[in-house]
Design a protein around this motif. Structure first.
Motif, mmCIF file in Angstrom:
data_model
loop_
_atom_site.group_PDB
_atom_site.id
_atom_site.type_symbol
_atom_site.label_atom_id
_atom_site.label_comp_id
_atom_site.label_asym_id
_atom_site.label_seq_id
_atom_site.Cartn_x
_atom_site.Cartn_y
_atom_site.Cartn_z
ATOM 1 N N GLU A 75 0.742 -1.005 -0.078
ATOM 2 C CA GLU A 75 0.214 -0.044 0.109
ATOM 3 C C GLU A 75 0.847 1.313 -0.160
ATOM 4 O OE1 GLU A 75 -2.836 0.484 -0.747
ATOM 5 O OE2 GLU A 75 -3.615 -1.706 0.009
ATOM 6 N N PRO A 76 0.575 2.369 -0.738
ATOM 7 C CA PRO A 76 -0.586 2.278 -1.492
ATOM 8 C C PRO A 76 -0.053 2.070 -3.190
ATOM 9 C CG PRO A 76 0.107 4.620 -1.097
ATOM 10 C CD PRO A 76 1.227 3.491 -0.287
ATOM 11 N N HIS A 120 -1.530 3.080 -8.772
ATOM 12 C CA HIS A 120 -1.888 4.128 -7.813
ATOM 13 C C HIS A 120 -1.240 5.428 -9.043
ATOM 14 C CE1 HIS A 120 -1.209 7.602 -5.146
ATOM 15 N NE2 HIS A 120 -2.243 6.880 -4.458
ATOM 16 N N TYR A 166 -8.757 12.885 -9.884
ATOM 17 C CA TYR A 166 -8.885 13.156 -8.418
ATOM 18 C C TYR A 166 -9.781 13.998 -7.925
ATOM 19 C CZ TYR A 166 -6.794 14.118 -4.015
ATOM 20 O OH TYR A 166 -6.540 14.290 -2.574
ATOM 21 N N THR A 178 -13.041 12.074 -7.998
ATOM 22 C CA THR A 178 -13.192 10.979 -7.310
ATOM 23 C C THR A 178 -12.503 10.970 -5.829
ATOM 24 O OG1 THR A 178 -11.281 10.098 -8.009
ATOM 25 C CG2 THR A 178 -13.132 9.459 -9.304
ATOM 26 N N ALA A 207 -9.553 10.033 -5.167
ATOM 27 C CA ALA A 207 -8.881 9.026 -5.101
ATOM 28 C C ALA A 207 -7.840 8.946 -6.164
ATOM 29 C CB ALA A 207 -9.630 7.645 -5.100
ATOM 30 N N GLU A 264 -5.904 6.097 -5.970
ATOM 31 C CA GLU A 264 -5.643 4.644 -6.078
ATOM 32 C C GLU A 264 -6.563 4.287 -7.356
ATOM 33 O OE1 GLU A 264 -4.647 1.643 -2.977
ATOM 34 O OE2 GLU A 264 -5.146 3.456 -1.998
ATOM 35 N N SER A 322 -8.257 1.282 -7.319
ATOM 36 C CA SER A 322 -9.319 0.593 -6.656
ATOM 37 C C SER A 322 -10.140 1.733 -6.154
ATOM 38 C CB SER A 322 -8.827 -0.177 -5.570
ATOM 39 O OG SER A 322 -8.183 0.418 -4.655
ATOM 40 N N GLY A 323 -9.578 3.072 -5.506
ATOM 41 C CA GLY A 323 -10.584 4.003 -5.116
ATOM 42 C C GLY A 323 -11.324 4.537 -6.206
ATOM 43 N N ILE A 324 -10.938 4.602 -7.352
ATOM 44 C CA ILE A 324 -11.655 5.315 -8.389
ATOM 45 C C ILE A 324 -12.430 4.171 -8.873
ATOM 46 C CG2 ILE A 324 -11.369 5.936 -10.839
ATOM 47 C CD1 ILE A 324 -8.298 6.447 -10.291
ATOM 48 N N LYS A 376 -14.052 2.071 -6.935
ATOM 49 C CA LYS A 376 -15.054 2.252 -6.017
ATOM 50 C C LYS A 376 -15.946 3.309 -6.221
ATOM 51 C CE LYS A 376 -13.964 0.997 -1.552
ATOM 52 N NZ LYS A 376 -13.187 1.372 -0.677
ATOM 53 N N PHE A 377 -15.614 4.479 -6.679
ATOM 54 C CA PHE A 377 -16.258 5.750 -7.245
ATOM 55 C C PHE A 377 -17.443 5.332 -8.089
ATOM 56 C CE2 PHE A 377 -17.214 9.448 -9.419
ATOM 57 C CZ PHE A 377 -17.753 10.298 -8.459
#
Lengths: 513, 479
Positions: free
Chosen positions: B62-63, B122, B176, B179, B181, B183, B185-187, B189-190
């Motif tokens: 991470e990350p 990332h 960014y 979202t 994020a 990362e 995965s963050g994007i 998720k959004f």
């Protein structure tokens, strides 16, 4: 097991010929001669041992061979031989043998590589006639293409590069369409049954929607009618035939064109009986157009090889007409046509080659009155010109007669038109004789009659063409079971046409599900 | 940093430390052979580590980094390709530049950049990897300072790459901003919660596509390719065509699959248009070229277009097809440029058609290998290129992308023309005297000779017996 040996002997012989030329000049010819001769003898033995009438009930296969190749794609190395393939193999090895003999003195430049290419073309053709796996079929389809390209491109006549390109791109582009169709069939069959395989026997019964079947059939058809060739996809042929070295023209006309005809009988009709029946009237029409168009153009050529090339277009029109007439008689005619055309046109190309070796021109306007100087060659030319125009007693007559009887049932108008093509054939065949062997004497410097080797080449061809003309029954018997089997299958499946409701592919099918 | 973390990043450390080692070694004494051996050894050791000792479980640091099968596979592929490039570089630079040693530092750093790209999850690691790769390439492209075209190529690449980096950065900033994020995965998720894609986010993605498209030289961002390929030294060209593009492609596959871009028609349409345009433009522009390097440049544009077909098909089969095609394409491209490098002389690269005239009769083996490579590029059976293309078409057909697949078939037919043309030139009859033998030490040629032999053997092996390669890919990609 013997089937794989046919291919191994040719491919191995090709490599050996290339190496042998490094050891000693001229050795490659003997190696190639041996390889083709062994195959020819093997095939003949196979034919004598397995007459067409006596095969196991329900199976027309004389010999098969299977090995794994790429299991994750469902590709296997699957070869099988039936009567039809056997006849075409015999033709392949017969003409292959003659091709080696005609090249004997003609080719002086990079002999080793030349014979390598020659044998690999033959290996590719053998593979095409034997394979029962569609992936492998495409593979061999390409294997016969590339060495042929080299044969034309390196050892051809003055305009060879252009001809080689044209040949390559036409056949390759149409081959790619066939590859797409093969893949389409593969995935439809896979998603229907869960069994992803390229095996011909499995794919035979694939349930297709009307639309899918039409599209896929067109993909296969594209490759085969370019190869055959059918007007208007024939433009590569006169260039390739006239520019290729003699053996190249012989193999092109005698064998490569036959792979197209074979593909129609083996793949298009059995795999897509319904769509093939749908397109049949059009296909027959194009066949007839080819017959007439080829004859007219052949008559107006001055280049001997180009002339013979156009006669091929004309003769292959009969194949197209016969295949899509959908009856046993016409199909037997087609098979006869494949063999007799291979022999008779091959002989004419060899004649053109022998003339070219002597007077270094293919222009028939600069020839004339050669009969006096070369009686042997003239007699042989007469025999094959007569064969080409369909004189009874010679093989081509049987072939065209059977085709016409068969197609009469399918379409009378077209048959009548096709028969007119025979008149055209008479015109151009007689023109060959008239311009070259009769008439005023042209320059005859360096003109000598056939050598012993050349007589050795022509004699078996004469024997074969007469034998096929007076006693064609063994050939017809050998192919009979295959042909009737395919036709019956096609009629049975046409009786129950495919459902129209089914989607092309069941939702999102895939190999991983 | 835990022990597993450490074990996972060792491949990156090895590359960094060998770069430093070479730097020290140069400061003591300039010795081309020694530096070359260090470079090759470090790639070999790195690859062995990756295959033999690398923990075979999915591991996330991470990350920034993710070590999964796909990443490790691509890293291995990159290392091997870099090794092959090193092999062909030695003979090539031995007869040219007086300061050859620094080249290897750049080569290792560029490889490091590509390796970082394929394991990044990332934006920061993505950008870091991209810049390490690009900055090293600026210098590598213009390495032969005395050549007339190398400055032009270097500056062209520098300006274009800088622009594209700016685009990527701006795109990242926009993504960014929407979202929150950086990362992947963050994007993802959004996006999975958002009902539809916000316009600003689409703009951000669009700008990133510009940057990515530049790196992959996709149409319409392909302008630099031909000039840079032509001006750069042959081994560097091989590197740009393979490692640099492959790294980016792997990243694209990872990102797109993670955020599941296939849901968005707009993105799919953009990529479809780009793919078709790349295939067509690449092949059509290649038709009239007389310069082999430029032909290969345009052909590589087309090949990335082909790759996009499988990329757009998505799913496990799409990823497998992309990986397989990358393998086939890497072998073939390095092989082709390797031959080009061995034929080159002190002053210029063997890039004109005339250099190849009658090659078959002058140097039969070289010509045979180059023919094999070109036939593979054209997708002719018995070669890796055929199975690769077959895989692409299979992935496309499996996903009903009839338009893309038929474009692929059409373009393969067009492409044949110029590959065959090179082969035809090689087979032309050659009149004229034999050229004088080369004057370097024979061992130099043995190295490139063996490399070429290995590449052509791989090409045929993968072409005739692809099962093995497919198994490897499946085990890695699906783990």
């Amino acid at each position: 097991m013997i089937l794989i040996w046919f291919i191994i002997i040719l491919m191995g012989g090709g490599i050996l010929a290339w190496i042998a030329e490094q050891w000693q000049a001229g050795l490659s010819r003997w190696v190639s001669l041996a390889a083709t001769l062994i195959n020819f003898v093997l095939a003949t033995v196979l034919w004598i041992q397995s007459p067409g009438q006596v095969t196991v009930a329900g199976s027309s296969w004389i010999s098969t061979f299977t090995a794994q190749w790429i299991p994750s794609f469902g590709v296997s190395f699957n070869l099988a031989l039936d009567g039809l393939s056997l006849l075409l193999l015999l033709l392949t090895f017969f003409l292959g043998l003659l091709a080696v003999l005609t090249s004997w003195n003609e080719i002086q430049y990079r002999c080793g590589f030349y014979y390598f290419n020659l044998l690999w073309v033959l290996a590719g053709i053998t593979g095409v006639f034997l394979t029962m796996d569609l992936f492998l079929f495409y593979f061999f389809w390409e294997v016969m293409l590339i060495p042929m390209y080299f044969l034309i491109g390196i050892w051809g006549h003055e305009n060879k590069t252009y001809a080689a390109y044209k040949f390559f791109i036409f056949t390759q582009a149409s081959g790619l369409l066939m590859l797409l169709a093969i893949l389409g069939l593969y995935f439809i069959h896979g998603s229907n049954t869960g069994n992803y395989t390229f095996s011909y026997f499995d794919l035979l019964g694939t349930a297709l929607t009307l639309e899918a079947s039409r599209l896929l059939m067109l993909g296969f058809l594209a490759a085969f009618i370019v190869k055959l060739p059918v007007v208007p996809f024939h433009t590569w042929l006169p260039d390739a035939h006239s520019q290729a070295p003699t053996a190249g023209s012989l193999i092109l006309a005698g064998l490569l064109l036959k792979t197209g005809a074979y593909g129609l009988i083996r793949f298009v009709v059995p795999l897509f009986p319904h769509s093939a029946a749908e397109i049949a009237p059009w296909a027959m029409l194009f066949g007839v157009i080819g017959i007439l168009y080829g004859a007219v153009l052949a008559f107006s050529q001055t280049d001997f090889k180009r002339l013979v090339a156009y006669t091929s277009v004309s003769h292959m029109g009969f194949v197209m007409l016969g295949v899509f007439a959908f009856n046993a008689l016409a199909w037997q005619g087609v098979v006869m046509q494949m063999i007799t055309h291979g022999v008779s046109t091959g002989a004419l190309f060899i004649l053109a080659g022998t003339l070219y070796e002597r007077i270094h021109t293919r222009d028939i306007l600069r020839m004339g009155g050669f009969w006096a100087k070369m009686p042997y060659m003239a007699v042989i030319a007469l025999i094959f010109a007569m064969a080409s125009l369909g004189l009874p007693g010679l093989g081509n007559f049987v072939a065209e007669f059977l085709t016409l009887i068969g197609s009469w049932h399918a379409s009378r108008v077209l048959t009548v038109l096709a028969a007119i093509g025979l008149v055209g054939a008479t015109a151009y065949s007689l023109r060959i004789m008239q311009k070259i062997f009769y008439g005023g004497i042209a320059e005859t410097h360096g003109l000598t009659d056939l050598s012993r080797r050349e007589k050795l080449i022509f004699l078996p061809m004469v024997i074969v063409i007469i034998w096929l003309g007076v006693f064609p029954q063994p050939v017809i018997d050998t192919a009979k079971q295959t042909l009737t089997g395919v036709l019956e299958q096609a009629h049975v499946r046409n009786a129950s046409p495919p459902a129209t409701e089914k989607p092309i592919l069941s939702a999102k099918g895939g190999i991983h599900e | 940093m835990s022990k597993t973390d450490f074990l996972n990043v060792i491949p990156l450390f090895m590359l960094t430390s060998s770069a430093i080692l070479i730097m020290f070694s140069i400061s003591v004494k300039r010795n081309h052979k020694l530096i070359y051996i260090i470079t090759a050894a470090s790639f070999v050791a790195d690859f062995f580590y990756l295959v033999m000792y690398h923990p075979k479980v999915k591991w996330v640091i991470e990350p920034l980094f993710i070590f999964d099968g796909f990443g490790v596979f691509n890293m291995g592929l990159i290392l091997l390709t870099a090794l092959a490039v090193t092999m062909i570089s030695y003979a090539y630079f031995e007869q040219r530049e007086e300061r050859k040693e620094e080249y290897y530092i750049l080569l290792i750093l560029a490889t490091l950049g590509a390796a970082v790209l394929v394991i990044s999850k990332h934006f920061v690691s993505l950008f870091l990897g991209l810049e390490i790769l690009s900055v090293s390439l600026y210098a590598m492209i213009a390495y032969l300072r005395r050549r007339e075209r190398s400055d032009e190529a270097g500056i062209k690449y520098l300006i274009m790459a800088a622009f594209s980096s700016a685009f990527i950065l701006f795109g990242m900033a926009l993504v960014y901003a929407v979202t929150g994020a950086m990362e992947f995965s963050g994007i993802a998720k959004f996006l999975s919660t958002a009902p539809q894609m916000p316009l600003l986010l689409l703009t951000g993605f669009g700008m990133m596509i510009v940057g990515v498209g530049f790196k992959l030289s996709l149409v319409p961002f392909h302008m630099w390719a031909a000039d840079v390929y032509e001006g750069a030294p042959a081994p560097v060209t091989a590197f740009i065509a393979t490692v640099s593009k492959g790294g980016m492609m792997a990243l694209l596959v990872r990102f797109f699959n993670l955020v599941d871009g296939y849901r968005y028609t707009s993105l799919v349409v953009i990529f479809t248009v780009i793919a078709i345009a790349s295939m067509l433009v690449g092949n059509l522009l290649a038709l009239r070229q007389r310069n082999v390097k430029r032909i290969l440049a345009y052909s590589s544009i087309a090949h990335i277009g082909y790759l996009l077909v499988a990329f757009l098909a998505g799913g496990a089969m799409g990823i497998e097809a992309v990986s397989f095609y990358l393998v086939a394409y890497f072998i073939t491209t390095v092989g082709a440029f390797g031959i080009l490098a061995t034929l080159s002389d002190r002053d210029r690269d063997a890039e004109q058609m005339e250099d190849y005239q009658g090659l078959l009769w002058r140097r039969p083996l070289t010509a045979a290998i180059l023919s094999a490579m070109l036939l593979s590029l054209a997708g002719i059976p018995l070669t890796a290129g055929f199975v690769g293309k077959f895989y692409l078409v299979a992935a496309g057909v499996n996903n009903h992308q009839w338009l893309l697949v038929s474009m692929l078939a059409l373009n393969s037919a067009i492409g044949l023309y110029y590959y065959i043309r090179i082969i035809a030139v090689m087979f032309e009859r050659h009149e004229g005297e034999e050229e004088p033998a080369d004057m370097l030490h024979p061992s130099v040629y043995i190295v490139s000779g063996v490399t070429m032999a290995v590449l052509v053997a791989l090409l045929l092996w993968v072409g005739v017996y692809p099962e093995w390669m497919m198994d490897v890919i499946k085990t890695y990609v699906n783990s």
